[in-house]
Write a protein that holds these residues in place. Sequence first.
Motif, PDB file in Angstrom:
ATOM      1  N   ILE A 176       0.408   8.602   5.871  1.00 44.63           N
ATOM      2  CA  ILE A 176       1.938   8.128   4.698  1.00 44.63           C
ATOM      3  C   ILE A 176       2.985   9.254   4.929  1.00 44.63           C
ATOM      4  O   ILE A 176       4.286   8.948   5.335  1.00 44.63           O
ATOM      5  N   ASP A 177       2.845  10.339   5.468  1.00 40.38           N
ATOM      6  CA  ASP A 177       3.622  11.504   6.158  1.00 40.38           C
ATOM      7  C   ASP A 177       4.478  10.942   7.082  1.00 40.38           C
ATOM      8  O   ASP A 177       5.564  11.049   7.141  1.00 40.38           O
ATOM      9  N   PHE A 178       3.456  10.933   7.710  1.00 38.97           N
ATOM     10  CA  PHE A 178       3.720  10.446   9.452  1.00 38.97           C
ATOM     11  C   PHE A 178       5.097   9.487   9.085  1.00 38.97           C
ATOM     12  O   PHE A 178       6.304   9.217   9.957  1.00 38.97           O
ATOM     13  N   ALA A 179       5.179   8.004   8.483  1.00 40.49           N
ATOM     14  CA  ALA A 179       5.835   7.413   8.162  1.00 40.49           C
ATOM     15  C   ALA A 179       6.845   8.154   7.266  1.00 40.49           C
ATOM     16  O   ALA A 179       8.200   7.377   8.196  1.00 40.49           O
ATOM     17  N   LYS A 180       6.945   8.454   6.711  1.00 39.70           N
ATOM     18  CA  LYS A 180       8.168   9.061   5.710  1.00 39.70           C
ATOM     19  C   LYS A 180       9.080  10.473   6.644  1.00 39.70           C
ATOM     20  O   LYS A 180      10.179  10.545   6.633  1.00 39.70           O
ATOM     21  N   GLN A 181       8.232  10.501   7.663  1.00 35.22           N
ATOM     22  CA  GLN A 181       8.960  11.743   8.531  1.00 35.22           C
ATOM     23  C   GLN A 181       9.643  10.677   9.601  1.00 35.22           C
ATOM     24  O   GLN A 181      10.889  11.619   9.547  1.00 35.22           O
ATOM     25  N   ARG A 182      10.373   9.156   9.229  1.00 34.49           N
ATOM     26  CA  ARG A 182      10.028   8.373  10.408  1.00 34.49           C
ATOM     27  C   ARG A 182      11.435   7.530   9.524  1.00 34.49           C
ATOM     28  O   ARG A 182      11.654   6.625  10.045  1.00 34.49           O
ATOM     29  N   GLY A 183      11.749   7.848   8.339  1.00 34.96           N
ATOM     30  CA  GLY A 183      12.953   7.501   7.968  1.00 34.96           C
ATOM     31  C   GLY A 183      12.546   6.893   6.396  1.00 34.96           C
ATOM     32  O   GLY A 183      12.900   5.963   6.432  1.00 34.96           O
ATOM     33  N   LEU A 184      10.960   5.960   6.741  1.00 37.66           N
ATOM     34  CA  LEU A 184      10.409   4.733   5.993  1.00 37.66           C
ATOM     35  C   LEU A 184       9.907   5.466   4.548  1.00 37.66           C
ATOM     36  O   LEU A 184       9.358   6.274   4.451  1.00 37.66           O
ATOM     37  N   PRO A 185      10.983   5.258   3.542  1.00 46.03           N
ATOM     38  CA  PRO A 185      10.601   5.196   1.962  1.00 46.03           C
ATOM     39  C   PRO A 185       8.875   5.623   1.404  1.00 46.03           C
ATOM     40  O   PRO A 185       8.476   4.288   2.031  1.00 46.03           O
ATOM     41  N   GLU A 186       8.767   6.340   0.735  1.00 47.04           N
ATOM     42  CA  GLU A 186       7.180   6.486   0.722  1.00 47.04           C
ATOM     43  C   GLU A 186       6.924   5.370  -0.230  1.00 47.04           C
ATOM     44  O   GLU A 186       5.837   4.496   0.025  1.00 47.04           O
ATOM     45  N   ALA A 187       7.424   4.563  -1.164  1.00 45.69           N
ATOM     46  CA  ALA A 187       7.390   3.458  -2.133  1.00 45.69           C
ATOM     47  C   ALA A 187       7.692   1.903  -0.896  1.00 45.69           C
ATOM     48  O   ALA A 187       6.725   1.036  -1.703  1.00 45.69           O
ATOM     49  N   GLN A 188       7.785   1.457  -0.266  1.00 46.75           N
ATOM     50  CA  GLN A 188       7.710   0.884   0.736  1.00 46.75           C
ATOM     51  C   GLN A 188       6.126   0.847   1.546  1.00 46.75           C
ATOM     52  O   GLN A 188       5.849   0.047   2.110  1.00 46.75           O
ATOM     53  N   VAL A 189       5.823   2.392   2.159  1.00 46.60           N
ATOM     54  CA  VAL A 189       4.965   2.132   3.152  1.00 46.60           C
ATOM     55  C   VAL A 189       3.600   2.508   1.848  1.00 46.60           C
ATOM     56  O   VAL A 189       2.743   1.002   2.565  1.00 46.60           O
ATOM     57  N   ARG A 190       3.449   2.316   0.367  1.00 43.83           N
ATOM     58  CA  ARG A 190       2.970   2.057  -0.095  1.00 43.83           C
ATOM     59  C   ARG A 190       2.299   0.459   0.005  1.00 43.83           C
ATOM     60  O   ARG A 190       1.132   0.146  -0.896  1.00 43.83           O
ATOM     61  N   ALA A 191       3.875  -0.008  -0.611  1.00 48.41           N
ATOM     62  CA  ALA A 191       3.310  -1.641  -1.112  1.00 48.41           C
ATOM     63  C   ALA A 191       2.512  -2.098   0.994  1.00 48.41           C
ATOM     64  O   ALA A 191       2.722  -3.288   0.544  1.00 48.41           O
ATOM     65  N   CYS A 192       3.599  -1.831   1.367  1.00 50.60           N
ATOM     66  CA  CYS A 192       2.902  -2.021   3.232  1.00 50.60           C
ATOM     67  C   CYS A 192       1.659  -2.184   3.006  1.00 50.60           C
ATOM     68  O   CYS A 192       0.447  -3.455   3.702  1.00 50.60           O
ATOM     69  N   LEU A 193       0.670  -0.839   2.402  1.00 49.63           N
ATOM     70  CA  LEU A 193       0.131  -1.129   2.484  1.00 49.63           C
ATOM     71  C   LEU A 193      -1.346  -1.440   1.790  1.00 49.63           C
ATOM     72  O   LEU A 193      -3.022  -2.532   1.645  1.00 49.63           O
ATOM     73  N   THR A 194      -0.448  -2.239   0.541  1.00 49.27           N
ATOM     74  CA  THR A 194      -1.287  -2.999  -0.138  1.00 49.27           C
ATOM     75  C   THR A 194      -0.616  -4.519  -0.282  1.00 49.27           C
ATOM     76  O   THR A 194      -0.925  -5.477  -0.808  1.00 49.27           O
ATOM     77  N   ASP A 195      -0.703  -5.354   0.671  1.00 47.04           N
ATOM     78  CA  ASP A 195       0.315  -6.344   1.170  1.00 47.04           C
ATOM     79  C   ASP A 195      -0.552  -7.199   0.883  1.00 47.04           C
ATOM     80  O   ASP A 195      -0.727  -7.512   2.607  1.00 47.04           O
ATOM     81  N   GLN A 196      -0.923  -8.372   0.055  1.00 48.30           N
ATOM     82  CA  GLN A 196      -2.148  -8.873   0.636  1.00 48.30           C
ATOM     83  C   GLN A 196      -1.632  -9.998   1.918  1.00 48.30           C
ATOM     84  O   GLN A 196      -2.719 -10.109   2.439  1.00 48.30           O
ATOM     85  N   LYS A 197      -0.888 -10.050   1.807  1.00 49.82           N
ATOM     86  CA  LYS A 197      -0.146 -11.472   2.826  1.00 49.82           C
ATOM     87  C   LYS A 197      -0.508 -10.729   4.324  1.00 49.82           C
ATOM     88  O   LYS A 197      -1.336 -11.650   5.481  1.00 49.82           O
ATOM     89  N   ALA A 198      -0.080  -9.440   4.251  1.00 47.09           N
ATOM     90  CA  ALA A 198      -0.110  -9.019   5.374  1.00 47.09           C
ATOM     91  C   ALA A 198      -1.525  -8.411   6.056  1.00 47.09           C
ATOM     92  O   ALA A 198      -1.801  -8.542   7.185  1.00 47.09           O
ATOM     93  N   ILE A 199      -2.187  -7.610   4.810  1.00 49.55           N
ATOM     94  CA  ILE A 199      -3.416  -7.780   4.988  1.00 49.55           C
ATOM     95  C   ILE A 199      -4.452  -8.953   5.472  1.00 49.55           C
ATOM     96  O   ILE A 199      -5.534  -9.009   7.253  1.00 49.55           O
ATOM     97  N   ASP A 200      -3.912 -10.578   5.177  1.00 46.87           N
ATOM     98  CA  ASP A 200      -5.048 -11.851   5.680  1.00 46.87           C
ATOM     99  C   ASP A 200      -4.262 -12.005   7.118  1.00 46.87           C
ATOM    100  O   ASP A 200      -4.751 -11.952   8.055  1.00 46.87           O
ATOM    101  N   ALA A 201      -3.490 -11.975   7.196  1.00 44.06           N
ATOM    102  CA  ALA A 201      -2.625 -12.538   8.728  1.00 44.06           C
ATOM    103  C   ALA A 201      -3.366 -10.709   9.442  1.00 44.06           C
ATOM    104  O   ALA A 201      -3.593 -11.831  10.888  1.00 44.06           O
ATOM    105  N   LEU A 202      -3.753  -9.918   9.424  1.00 46.53           N
ATOM    106  CA  LEU A 202      -4.510  -9.367  10.074  1.00 46.53           C
ATOM    107  C   LEU A 202      -5.756  -9.862  10.346  1.00 46.53           C
ATOM    108  O   LEU A 202      -6.487  -9.863  11.389  1.00 46.53           O
ATOM    109  N   VAL A 203      -6.623  -9.606   9.726  1.00 46.69           N
ATOM    110  CA  VAL A 203      -7.816 -10.232   9.167  1.00 46.69           C
ATOM    111  C   VAL A 203      -7.913 -12.145  10.173  1.00 46.69           C
ATOM    112  O   VAL A 203      -8.784 -11.814  11.447  1.00 46.69           O
TER     113      VAL A 203
END
Length: 244
Positions: A176-203
């Motif tokens: 999370i800190d890694f992403a924030k240091q590269r300009g991604l807002p923390e709220a966006q990062v946390r939303a991506c980590l719980t995005d069920q559509k993205a999780i299902d796609a990876l599976v």
Amino acid sequence: MIVKTLAAALLPLVLLAGCGGGGNEAPTAPANSVAAVAAPAGQDWSQTVSTTEGGGYVMGNPDAPLKLLEWGSRLCPTCGAFANAGMRPLIDNYVKSGKVSYEFREFLVHGAPDFAPALIGRCAGTQPFFPMLEEMFAAQPTVLPKMEDAGQFQQTIQDQPPGRQFTAWAEKLGFIDFAKQRGLPEAQVRACLTDQKAIDALVKYMDDGAKAGVTGTPSFFLNGKKLDAVSWQQVEQALKNAGA
């Protein structure tokens, strides 16, 4: 190790399982040389990045005669060694010429821990994908020591929903800190980590990889044919043998 379902992906897994191996491709006679292809005016082919139907991201000439595909894990040291040795020469010497396109697809051999960087790596969008991928591999010396208690840590969070587990892993591994240091807002990062559509796609993409013959990382395919190669030296020799 082949991860085919989300349930399997969330089991405590042994660090580095399915990472490395193989890589003894016998040399073959070089093919006829492939001609370079000019990029659009004012650009080079490394700036052309798009998503693929198979769930990957591809860099380079969409019509490149040589199409290199890597199935990899961002926590796999062998994948990291390939990236650290080969990403720059692959891009500078082969992708920019228009001869070779390079596609990366996620294959999460470590289960839940792997989901965290994979989801974050896809969170920023298309153009930042490959710089983020390269920097995640470069950060492995800092990240991988935090995986030493992977099984024990997973047991403490295994009753939580998948997205919460992936967020916990992202926090533990520093992504999370890694992403924030590269300009991604923390709220966006946390939303991506719980995005069920993205999780299902990876599976689904991992299941597709298993069906294609991927059993570990990195696995490389050149024009649809699986290479017996894991290192940059071996992959580059395959590209040269194909005329690059």
